[in-house]
Design an enzyme around this catalytic site. Structure first.
Site, PDB file in Angstrom:
ATOM      1  N   MET A 180     -21.719  -2.469  -8.405  1.00 37.78           N
ATOM      2  CA  MET A 180     -20.842  -3.433  -8.158  1.00 37.78           C
ATOM      3  C   MET A 180     -20.195  -3.927  -9.390  1.00 37.78           C
ATOM      4  SD  MET A 180     -23.040  -6.014  -5.788  1.00 37.78           S
ATOM      5  CE  MET A 180     -24.484  -6.160  -6.551  1.00 37.78           C
ATOM      6  N   CYS A 214     -14.957   3.453  -2.547  1.00 33.04           N
ATOM      7  CA  CYS A 214     -14.323   2.093  -3.162  1.00 33.04           C
ATOM      8  C   CYS A 214     -13.033   2.254  -2.130  1.00 33.04           C
ATOM      9  CB  CYS A 214     -13.767   2.265  -4.354  1.00 33.04           C
ATOM     10  SG  CYS A 214     -12.806   0.818  -4.787  1.00 33.04           S
ATOM     11  N   LYS A 273     -21.729   8.446  -3.155  1.00 25.78           N
ATOM     12  CA  LYS A 273     -21.734   7.083  -2.452  1.00 25.78           C
ATOM     13  C   LYS A 273     -20.681   7.169  -1.632  1.00 25.78           C
ATOM     14  CE  LYS A 273     -22.456   2.241  -2.627  1.00 25.78           C
ATOM     15  NZ  LYS A 273     -21.218   1.602  -2.590  1.00 25.78           N
ATOM     16  N   GLY A 284     -25.563  -1.697   3.139  1.00 25.32           N
ATOM     17  CA  GLY A 284     -24.504  -2.882   4.034  1.00 25.32           C
ATOM     18  C   GLY A 284     -25.286  -3.791   4.631  1.00 25.32           C
ATOM     19  N   GLY A 335     -26.850  -4.339  -2.556  1.00 28.52           N
ATOM     20  CA  GLY A 335     -25.763  -4.988  -3.270  1.00 28.52           C
ATOM     21  C   GLY A 335     -25.710  -6.431  -3.512  1.00 28.52           C
ATOM     22  N   ARG A 336     -24.921  -7.150  -2.700  1.00 30.03           N
ATOM     23  CA  ARG A 336     -24.585  -8.483  -2.934  1.00 30.03           C
ATOM     24  C   ARG A 336     -25.680  -9.450  -2.667  1.00 30.03           C
ATOM     25  NH1 ARG A 336     -20.002  -8.162   1.804  1.00 30.03           N
ATOM     26  NH2 ARG A 336     -21.654  -6.870   2.324  1.00 30.03           N
TER      27      ARG A 336
HETATM   28  C1  LIG Z   1     -18.013  -7.377  -6.318  1.00 32.19           C
HETATM   29  C2  LIG Z   1     -18.354  -5.946  -5.626  1.00 32.19           C
HETATM   30  C3  LIG Z   1     -18.182  -4.729  -6.578  1.00 32.19           C
HETATM   31  C4  LIG Z   1     -18.349  -3.535  -6.075  1.00 32.19           C
HETATM   32  N1  LIG Z   1     -18.339  -2.365  -6.832  1.00 32.19           N
HETATM   33  C5  LIG Z   1     -18.633  -1.199  -6.212  1.00 32.19           C
HETATM   34  C6  LIG Z   1     -18.474  -0.007  -7.360  1.00 32.19           C
HETATM   35  O1  LIG Z   1     -18.220  -0.272  -8.503  1.00 32.19           O
HETATM   36  N2  LIG Z   1     -18.880   1.252  -6.938  1.00 32.19           N
HETATM   37  C7  LIG Z   1     -19.235   1.457  -5.525  1.00 32.19           C
HETATM   38  O2  LIG Z   1     -19.596   2.477  -5.142  1.00 32.19           O
HETATM   39  N3  LIG Z   1     -19.283   0.253  -4.832  1.00 32.19           N
HETATM   40  C8  LIG Z   1     -19.076  -0.718  -5.135  1.00 32.19           C
HETATM   41  N4  LIG Z   1     -19.234  -2.011  -4.376  1.00 32.19           N
HETATM   42  C9  LIG Z   1     -19.832  -1.710  -2.923  1.00 32.19           C
HETATM   43  C10 LIG Z   1     -21.379  -2.060  -3.113  1.00 32.19           C
HETATM   44  O3  LIG Z   1     -21.923  -0.995  -3.876  1.00 32.19           O
HETATM   45  C11 LIG Z   1     -21.879  -1.943  -1.558  1.00 32.19           C
HETATM   46  O4  LIG Z   1     -21.502  -0.598  -1.118  1.00 32.19           O
HETATM   47  C12 LIG Z   1     -21.458  -3.071  -0.565  1.00 32.19           C
HETATM   48  O5  LIG Z   1     -21.337  -4.215  -1.314  1.00 32.19           O
HETATM   49  C13 LIG Z   1     -22.291  -3.143   0.616  1.00 32.19           C
HETATM   50  O6  LIG Z   1     -23.457  -3.514   0.364  1.00 32.19           O
HETATM   51  P1  LIG Z   1     -24.086  -4.849   0.471  1.00 32.19           P
HETATM   52  O7  LIG Z   1     -23.962  -5.503   1.867  1.00 32.19           O
HETATM   53  O8  LIG Z   1     -25.684  -4.613   0.076  1.00 32.19           O
HETATM   54  O9  LIG Z   1     -23.545  -5.747  -0.730  1.00 32.19           O
HETATM   55  C14 LIG Z   1     -19.033  -3.494  -4.591  1.00 32.19           C
HETATM   56  C15 LIG Z   1     -19.131  -4.325  -3.897  1.00 32.19           C
HETATM   57  C16 LIG Z   1     -18.957  -5.614  -4.360  1.00 32.19           C
HETATM   58  C17 LIG Z   1     -19.082  -6.823  -3.601  1.00 32.19           C
END
Ligand SMILES: Cc1cc2nc3c(=O)[nH]c(=O)nc-3n(C[C@H](O)[C@H](O)[C@H](O)COP(=O)(O)O)c2cc1C
Length: 334
Positions: free
Chosen positions: A18, A103, A142, A203, A224-225
């Site tokens: 993230m 992304c 990813k 996700g 992630g979040r």
């Molecule tokens: C603030 C933020 C920054 C993120 N930055 C990246 C990143 O640098 N590279 C990436 O592959 N995904 C990035 N993501 C996506 C997350 O890795 C993840 O795929 C997405 O948040 C869904 O997972 P979650 O529901 O567990 O958060 C980002 C997501 C958020 C919210």
């Protein structure tokens, strides 16, 4: 190449990259909470890395506590940049390279990077194959379900697998969806049925109970979040996967201790000013759920020094214990 992804204990748990959040201090703390968690840097421009851009190099840096296993995530669009940056990642001693094909940001996609690489899987696979041959550490991907829809996901992952990709993590949304709607894990389960490499789902995993429900036939998952509000989710998931009772989130004192430690590691990493500015958003996530959360959030998103942070944390604890009433700092100043 030693594909350690194949040997990791199942289910694999991985902190999702993230940008702006998963820098070295946070990753170290997550590793401390649940040692089996795989760590990935935020997305790093392969082009900026090969130019030796100072800020980029700092973003890739990691502490010995993070290996094993720590991967640097690269985004790019040319094979030359991927190979040069990939070799630099290997020389730094990272355990793996992760390629960003997920992304959705218009800036990244508009310039042909990130999930734009999903539009032409064969061309992307050719780049992957060259990178895989050029380095001795595993290269993972990813990605999203697809750019517009999920119709090509099986053939896309198969193409990446033939290129020598070591594992794939799939966020159950398309690029066009960005973060809207619910993540759909069904296509990810189908990918696993057809794949010979580890497949991780990603996700909307917001609790250990949901993690157990979503795992099904997969090798693991990225979170992630939810980890920003609750970094203990990795420990909770591991216990749930092992059939043990899910440990509760620690009491407030321990949570505050975690964020103090986060601040101290941040200060050591980049200095007090950076740490306070960068960590404001982390503190804002954490404060959800404490008494007078919105008022404390207001204070935390303005915090400028460690001493100030300590005062706010002391107040949060005292107010939540009922030892004092919430008093606005503006009132105190008067
Ligand atoms: C603030 C933020 C920054 C993120 N930055 C990246 C990143 O640098 N590279 C990436 O592959 N995904 C990035 N993501 C996506 C997350 O890795 C993840 O795929 C997405 O948040 C869904 O997972 P979650 O529901 O567990 O958060 C980002 C997501 C958020 C919210």
């Amino acid at each position: 190449m030693n594909n350690w992804w194949k040997d990791l204990p199942r289910p694999i748990l991985c902190l999702a990259p993230m940008s702006g959040y998963t820098e070295s201090p946070f990753r170290r703390l997550v590793r401390e909470i649940e040692p089996s968690t795989v760590l990935i840097s935020e997305l790093i421009s392969a082009e900026a890395m090969r130019r030796g851009n100072e800020k980029t190099m700092r973003l890739t840096s990691f502490h010995a506590d993070e290996s094993k296993y720590y991967c640097v995530q690269l985004f790019g669009k040319t094979v030359e940049a991927f190979i040069e940056a990939g070799k630099m990642v290997e020389d730094m001693g990272a355990d793996g390279i992760d390629l960003n094909l997920g992304c959705p940001s218009p800036k990244v996609v508009g310039s042909g990077h990130g999930s734009a690489l999903l539009k032409d899987p064969c061309a992307s696979a050719k780049m992957m194959e060259s990178l895989v041959k050029a380095v001795n550490i595993p290269v993972s991907v990813k990605m999203r379900l697809g750019f517009y829809d999920d119709t090509n996901i099986l053939s896309t992952v198969k193409t990446f697998e033939s290129a020598g990709i070591a594992s794939v993590a799939i966020h159950g949304r398309t690029t066009k969806q960005a973060y809207r709607g619910q993540a759909n894990w069904e296509p990810i389960y189908r990918v696993k049925e057809e794949s010979n490499i580890p497949v991780l789902g990603n996700g909307d995993v917001t609790s250990a109970t949901i993690a157990v429900k979503k795992l099904q036939n997969l090798d693991g998952m990225m979170i992630g979040r939810a980890s920003l509000r609750n970094p203990w989710i990795f420990r909770q998931c591991r216990a749930a996967f092992d059939g043990q009772e899910i440990p509760k989130k620690p009491p407030l004192e321990e949570q505050l201790e975690f964020f103090r430690k986060h601040a101290k590691l941040g200060i050591a990493f980049k200095g007090e000013q950076w740490a306070m500015i960068e960590l404001r958003k982390h503190f804002a996530h954490f404060v959800r759920g404490v008494r007078h959360a919105s008022k404390f959030r207001e204070q935390l998103i303005r915090v400028e020094s460690y001493a100030q942070l300590e005062r706010i944390f002391d107040d949060i604890l005292a107010v939540s214990r009922g030892e004092k009433e919430y008093v606005s700092p503006l009132v105190v100043e008067k």
